[in-house]
Scaffold this motif. Structure first.
Motif, PDB file in Angstrom:
ATOM      1  N   HIS A  88     -65.596  -9.067  16.448  1.00 50.68           N
ATOM      2  CA  HIS A  88     -66.395  -7.983  15.869  1.00 50.68           C
ATOM      3  C   HIS A  88     -66.534  -6.776  16.806  1.00 50.68           C
ATOM      4  O   HIS A  88     -67.455  -5.974  16.657  1.00 50.68           O
ATOM      5  N   TYR A  89     -65.587  -6.607  17.735  1.00 52.43           N
ATOM      6  CA  TYR A  89     -65.700  -5.474  18.658  1.00 52.43           C
ATOM      7  C   TYR A  89     -65.509  -4.138  17.948  1.00 52.43           C
ATOM      8  O   TYR A  89     -66.108  -3.131  18.356  1.00 52.43           O
ATOM      9  N   LEU A  90     -64.716  -4.100  16.883  1.00 50.71           N
ATOM     10  CA  LEU A  90     -64.523  -2.831  16.175  1.00 50.71           C
ATOM     11  C   LEU A  90     -65.746  -2.468  15.337  1.00 50.71           C
ATOM     12  O   LEU A  90     -66.134  -1.300  15.260  1.00 50.71           O
ATOM     13  N   LEU A 114     -61.029  10.169  14.057  1.00 50.35           N
ATOM     14  CA  LEU A 114     -59.576  10.134  13.935  1.00 50.35           C
ATOM     15  C   LEU A 114     -59.099   8.687  13.976  1.00 50.35           C
ATOM     16  O   LEU A 114     -59.575   7.894  14.789  1.00 50.35           O
ATOM     17  N   THR A 115     -58.167   8.358  13.102  1.00 45.22           N
ATOM     18  CA  THR A 115     -57.636   7.001  13.074  1.00 45.22           C
ATOM     19  C   THR A 115     -56.801   6.730  14.316  1.00 45.22           C
ATOM     20  O   THR A 115     -55.945   7.538  14.695  1.00 45.22           O
ATOM     21  N   THR A 235     -56.769   1.744   3.312  1.00 41.41           N
ATOM     22  CA  THR A 235     -57.551   1.640   4.539  1.00 41.41           C
ATOM     23  C   THR A 235     -57.011   0.504   5.405  1.00 41.41           C
ATOM     24  O   THR A 235     -56.894  -0.629   4.942  1.00 41.41           O
ATOM     25  N   THR A 236     -56.676   0.818   6.667  1.00 41.45           N
ATOM     26  CA  THR A 236     -56.185  -0.213   7.577  1.00 41.45           C
ATOM     27  C   THR A 236     -57.310  -1.189   7.923  1.00 41.45           C
ATOM     28  O   THR A 236     -58.497  -0.875   7.758  1.00 41.45           O
ATOM     29  N   THR A 237     -56.926  -2.341   8.426  1.00 43.17           N
ATOM     30  CA  THR A 237     -57.929  -3.323   8.842  1.00 43.17           C
ATOM     31  C   THR A 237     -58.857  -2.739   9.891  1.00 43.17           C
ATOM     32  O   THR A 237     -60.081  -2.930   9.842  1.00 43.17           O
ATOM     33  N   GLU A 238     -58.298  -2.001  10.853  1.00 43.47           N
ATOM     34  CA  GLU A 238     -59.113  -1.414  11.914  1.00 43.47           C
ATOM     35  C   GLU A 238     -60.122  -0.417  11.351  1.00 43.47           C
ATOM     36  O   GLU A 238     -61.304  -0.424  11.738  1.00 43.47           O
ATOM     37  N   ASP A 239     -59.674   0.441  10.442  1.00 45.45           N
ATOM     38  CA  ASP A 239     -60.594   1.418   9.858  1.00 45.45           C
ATOM     39  C   ASP A 239     -61.637   0.739   8.982  1.00 45.45           C
ATOM     40  O   ASP A 239     -62.781   1.201   8.896  1.00 45.45           O
ATOM     41  N   GLN A 240     -61.256  -0.340   8.302  1.00 47.95           N
ATOM     42  CA  GLN A 240     -62.235  -1.098   7.526  1.00 47.95           C
ATOM     43  C   GLN A 240     -63.378  -1.562   8.426  1.00 47.95           C
ATOM     44  O   GLN A 240     -64.559  -1.401   8.094  1.00 47.95           O
ATOM     45  N   LEU A 241     -63.033  -2.156   9.563  1.00 51.63           N
ATOM     46  CA  LEU A 241     -64.053  -2.704  10.453  1.00 51.63           C
ATOM     47  C   LEU A 241     -64.933  -1.601  11.031  1.00 51.63           C
ATOM     48  O   LEU A 241     -66.150  -1.767  11.161  1.00 51.63           O
TER      49      LEU A 241
END
Length: 288
Positions: A88-90, A114-115, A235-241
């Motif tokens: 859960h760091y993101l 920014l992504t 939406t990428t996984t990173e942006d979702q988190l």
């Protein structure tokens, strides 16, 4: 700690900016942001993070490693939040960085998330000596006021609209679409929500997210609010988190500014059957 007046003065005024003036942010404002980073609430305080600032010239070295929909957003200043990699760091990084962007808003500055398309390449281009990974990269400065503010809404790859931003607060998603009562899809009687809770829920509805997609929903129960993630093809996984962290910060900050002893969000199991459809996933909960 110092509390920003989140709802009235900040959550309701926060808008993304993708057109910045060349004016460099003064050193005193940067120092205020650094100081606020030391006291901003954290979703998971045990996760170590580092905050770094950069001038506008770094954009020339980042290439496509960061950007907005494939484009570099030029700004006089950037901030980067690095984090140790842990569960859960993101979400935690999104939570912290949302507090920082709201501090920017309080200081009269504009910001654009920014992504991070390639964290390793961006980290190398920025040249920070750290063992942590780049989690958040934000452009900030004074917005160019000569252009009319618009919001980009993308419903699907073939359905893109530009929406003018009004002065009054307008949810990016309606409260009826955002909220369910006890189980997914059950309508909420808004008249039964007390004012502080309604304001905190509205702060999720106005939260920024990648392309303003807001691929999440909220289930309100008598004692718990649950955040639900939705599958989203854009939406990428990173942006979702990161989105989840932003939404959780808005809710927590608004509720905590009006009530004492508010508990932090928890990633513990839901503990109840939320009757989620296949495209929905339980994320976290907070006791109310």
């Amino acid at each position: 700690m110092e509390y920003l007046r989140y709802y009235d003065e900040i959550v309701s005024r926060r808008q993304s900016c993708r057109d910045f003036a060349d004016t460099v942010v003064d050193a005193a404002s940067v120092e205020e942001i650094k100081a606020y980073n030391e006291v901003v609430p954290k979703l998971l305080p045990e996760i170590s993070t580092e905050l770094h600032f950069f001038g506008g010239d770094v954009a020339d070295f980042l290439g496509s490693s960061v950007g907005y929909n494939g484009f570099t957003v030029k700004a006089p200043n950037y901030l980067a939040l690095y984090s140790e990699e842990a569960p859960h760091y993101l979400e935690n990084a999104g939570f912290i960085a949302q507090g920082l962007t709201l501090k920017l808003t309080q200081l009269g500055l504009d910001a654009c998330w920014l992504t991070v398309n390639d964290a390793e390449a961006a980290k190398g281009a920025l040249g920070v000596d750290t063992d942590k990974t780049l989690a958040v990269f934000i452009a900030f400065g004074h917005g160019n006021k000569t252009k009319k503010d618009v919001r980009l809404d993308i419903k699907s790859p073939s359905n893109v609209t530009m929406v003018s931003c009004e002065k009054k607060v307008a949810p990016k998603i309606s409260m009826q679409d955002l909220l369910s009562y006890k189980v997914y899809g059950e309508p909420v009687n808004m008249e039964l929500l007390y004012t502080e809770l309604e304001d905190a829920l509205l702060s999720i509805a106005v939260a920024q997210s990648f392309f303003n997609r807001q691929p999440y929903r909220v289930i309100v129960d008598d004692d718990i609010v649950s955040l639900i993630g939705l599958d989203d093809e854009l939406t990428t996984t990173e942006d979702q988190l990161l989105n989840y962290g932003i939404a959780m910060f808005n809710f927590y900050a608004v509720l905590d500014s009006t009530r004492a002893g508010v508990k932090m969000w928890s990633f513990d199991e839901a503990g109840r059957d939320l009757k989620l459809p296949e495209n929905a996933h339980y994320i976290a909960k907070i006791r109310i």
